[in-house]
Design an enzyme around this catalytic site. Structure first.
Site, PDB file in Angstrom:
ATOM      1  N   PRO A  16      48.765 -10.481   0.588  1.00 50.51           N
ATOM      2  CA  PRO A  16      48.921 -11.926   0.749  1.00 50.51           C
ATOM      3  C   PRO A  16      47.606 -12.706   0.721  1.00 50.51           C
ATOM      4  O   PRO A  16      46.587 -12.228   1.216  1.00 50.51           O
ATOM      5  CB  PRO A  16      49.584 -12.059   2.134  1.00 50.51           C
ATOM      6  CG  PRO A  16      49.294 -10.777   2.825  1.00 50.51           C
ATOM      7  CD  PRO A  16      49.233  -9.735   1.756  1.00 50.51           C
ATOM      8  N   ASN A  17      47.712 -13.872   0.124  1.00 48.61           N
ATOM      9  CA  ASN A  17      46.619 -14.863   0.048  1.00 48.61           C
ATOM     10  C   ASN A  17      45.500 -14.489  -0.930  1.00 48.61           C
ATOM     11  O   ASN A  17      44.605 -15.286  -1.181  1.00 48.61           O
ATOM     12  CB  ASN A  17      46.023 -15.154   1.443  1.00 48.61           C
ATOM     13  CG  ASN A  17      47.082 -15.672   2.395  1.00 48.61           C
ATOM     14  OD1 ASN A  17      47.783 -16.620   2.064  1.00 48.61           O
ATOM     15  ND2 ASN A  17      47.237 -15.048   3.552  1.00 48.61           N
ATOM     16  N   ARG A  62      39.531 -19.581  -1.825  1.00 48.36           N
ATOM     17  CA  ARG A  62      39.837 -19.262  -0.430  1.00 48.36           C
ATOM     18  C   ARG A  62      38.573 -18.808   0.308  1.00 48.36           C
ATOM     19  O   ARG A  62      38.010 -17.757  -0.029  1.00 48.36           O
ATOM     20  CB  ARG A  62      40.856 -18.117  -0.405  1.00 48.36           C
ATOM     21  CG  ARG A  62      41.156 -17.593   0.974  1.00 48.36           C
ATOM     22  CD  ARG A  62      41.966 -16.302   0.938  1.00 48.36           C
ATOM     23  NE  ARG A  62      42.243 -15.857   2.284  1.00 48.36           N
ATOM     24  CZ  ARG A  62      42.573 -14.614   2.612  1.00 48.36           C
ATOM     25  NH1 ARG A  62      42.692 -13.692   1.672  1.00 48.36           N
ATOM     26  NH2 ARG A  62      42.797 -14.288   3.859  1.00 48.36           N
ATOM     27  N   TYR A 122      34.977 -14.457   1.203  1.00 52.75           N
ATOM     28  CA  TYR A 122      35.614 -13.615   0.178  1.00 52.75           C
ATOM     29  C   TYR A 122      34.964 -13.708  -1.204  1.00 52.75           C
ATOM     30  O   TYR A 122      35.392 -13.016  -2.126  1.00 52.75           O
ATOM     31  CB  TYR A 122      37.102 -13.970   0.083  1.00 52.75           C
ATOM     32  CG  TYR A 122      37.841 -13.724   1.386  1.00 52.75           C
ATOM     33  CD1 TYR A 122      37.895 -12.443   1.928  1.00 52.75           C
ATOM     34  CD2 TYR A 122      38.465 -14.759   2.083  1.00 52.75           C
ATOM     35  CE1 TYR A 122      38.557 -12.200   3.128  1.00 52.75           C
ATOM     36  CE2 TYR A 122      39.125 -14.530   3.284  1.00 52.75           C
ATOM     37  CZ  TYR A 122      39.164 -13.250   3.792  1.00 52.75           C
ATOM     38  OH  TYR A 122      39.801 -13.001   4.978  1.00 52.75           O
ATOM     39  N   ASN A 177      44.348  -3.512  -1.428  1.00 54.72           N
ATOM     40  CA  ASN A 177      43.836  -4.465  -0.441  1.00 54.72           C
ATOM     41  C   ASN A 177      45.072  -5.154   0.117  1.00 54.72           C
ATOM     42  O   ASN A 177      45.636  -6.051  -0.520  1.00 54.72           O
ATOM     43  CB  ASN A 177      42.885  -5.488  -1.068  1.00 54.72           C
ATOM     44  CG  ASN A 177      42.321  -6.441  -0.024  1.00 54.72           C
ATOM     45  OD1 ASN A 177      42.756  -6.435   1.147  1.00 54.72           O
ATOM     46  ND2 ASN A 177      41.376  -7.273  -0.425  1.00 54.72           N
ATOM     47  N   ALA A 200      46.090  -9.438   5.075  1.00 54.53           N
ATOM     48  CA  ALA A 200      46.442  -9.504   6.501  1.00 54.53           C
ATOM     49  C   ALA A 200      47.462  -8.423   6.905  1.00 54.53           C
ATOM     50  O   ALA A 200      47.510  -8.021   8.072  1.00 54.53           O
ATOM     51  CB  ALA A 200      46.981 -10.889   6.831  1.00 54.53           C
ATOM     52  N   GLU A 212      41.874   2.298   0.389  1.00 56.97           N
ATOM     53  CA  GLU A 212      41.978   0.959   0.978  1.00 56.97           C
ATOM     54  C   GLU A 212      40.664   0.215   0.761  1.00 56.97           C
ATOM     55  O   GLU A 212      39.596   0.784   1.006  1.00 56.97           O
ATOM     56  CB  GLU A 212      42.236   1.128   2.486  1.00 56.97           C
ATOM     57  CG  GLU A 212      42.226  -0.166   3.256  1.00 56.97           C
ATOM     58  CD  GLU A 212      42.352   0.072   4.768  1.00 56.97           C
ATOM     59  OE1 GLU A 212      42.409   1.240   5.217  1.00 56.97           O
ATOM     60  OE2 GLU A 212      42.386  -0.937   5.490  1.00 56.97           O
ATOM     61  N   HIS A 259      38.543  -3.719   1.181  1.00 56.56           N
ATOM     62  CA  HIS A 259      38.456  -5.089   1.700  1.00 56.56           C
ATOM     63  C   HIS A 259      37.200  -5.741   1.172  1.00 56.56           C
ATOM     64  O   HIS A 259      36.137  -5.114   1.145  1.00 56.56           O
ATOM     65  CB  HIS A 259      38.423  -5.092   3.237  1.00 56.56           C
ATOM     66  CG  HIS A 259      39.651  -4.484   3.820  1.00 56.56           C
ATOM     67  ND1 HIS A 259      40.852  -5.147   3.856  1.00 56.56           N
ATOM     68  CD2 HIS A 259      39.874  -3.255   4.330  1.00 56.56           C
ATOM     69  CE1 HIS A 259      41.769  -4.356   4.382  1.00 56.56           C
ATOM     70  NE2 HIS A 259      41.209  -3.197   4.671  1.00 56.56           N
ATOM     71  N   ARG A 311      34.254  -8.767  11.896  1.00 61.08           N
ATOM     72  CA  ARG A 311      35.005 -10.018  12.038  1.00 61.08           C
ATOM     73  C   ARG A 311      35.802  -9.995  13.342  1.00 61.08           C
ATOM     74  O   ARG A 311      35.489  -9.251  14.262  1.00 61.08           O
ATOM     75  CB  ARG A 311      35.873 -10.204  10.788  1.00 61.08           C
ATOM     76  CG  ARG A 311      35.007 -10.272   9.505  1.00 61.08           C
ATOM     77  CD  ARG A 311      35.833 -10.588   8.288  1.00 61.08           C
ATOM     78  NE  ARG A 311      36.477 -11.894   8.417  1.00 61.08           N
ATOM     79  CZ  ARG A 311      37.493 -12.285   7.652  1.00 61.08           C
ATOM     80  NH1 ARG A 311      37.969 -11.479   6.706  1.00 61.08           N
ATOM     81  NH2 ARG A 311      38.030 -13.469   7.830  1.00 61.08           N
TER      82      ARG A 311
END
Ligand code: DQA
Length: 153
Positions: free
Chosen positions: A17-18, A25, A30, A81, A84, A105, A107, A114
């Protein structure tokens, strides 16, 4: 059972998502590349390494679960990825465990630098490994790591 006798290796790249909003964004976190640009870099890197990458993005957990199920018999591995959903989704974790395909995985941001809620990944325990914090380069490093893993099984 994986059949690695045919080339090129096929990799499903899943963006959660996103991530469709990459480029605009929170660019300070990012980066400024769009998802299309990241996918193009992945396709180029894949071509150099005799692999074909198949990117897809969804904002919907169930669609991502379905894509993981459909990866069986179609792909050799998954680069993911989960956005969230990394921090919330037992369903995505269980889907990866169920198909038992090697998954890496990635990111863009370093999730451990964070907010506390980003420090736990449900994906990590079913992934071959995780790359976090290198911006778009995380995806390329993740692809290299996944192909290395597959070629050395
Ligand atoms: C992310 C990190 C997640 O915490 C966040 O929810 C994202 C992107 C990353 O690539 O840095 O959507 O997965």
């Amino acid at each position: 059972m994986l059949d690695l006798t045919f080339q090129p290796l096929s990799i499903l790249v899943l963006h959660g998502p996103n991530l469709n909003l990459l480029g605009r964004r929170e660019p300070g976190i990012y980066g400024s590349l769009t998802l299309a640009e990241i996918n193009r870099l992945l396709e180029e890197e894949g071509a150099k390494l005799q692999a074909k990458v198949y990117p897809m993005q969804s904002n919907h957990e169930g669609v991502l679960v379905d894509a993981i199920h459909e990866a069986l018999e179609k792909y050799h591995g998954i680069l993911i990825n989960a956005g969230a959903y990394t921090h919330t989704s037992v369903a995505l974790r269980d889907a990866i465990a169920a198909v038992n395909l090697p998954a890496v995985e990635v990111h863009l941001s370093n999730i451990y630098r964070r907010e506390e809620f980003r420090h736990h990944s449900y994906i990590a325990s079913v992934a071959v490994g995780q790359i976090s914090g290198f911006g778009a380069q995380s995806y390329l490093l993740g692809l290299q790591a996944l192909l290395y893993h597959l070629q050395n099984l």
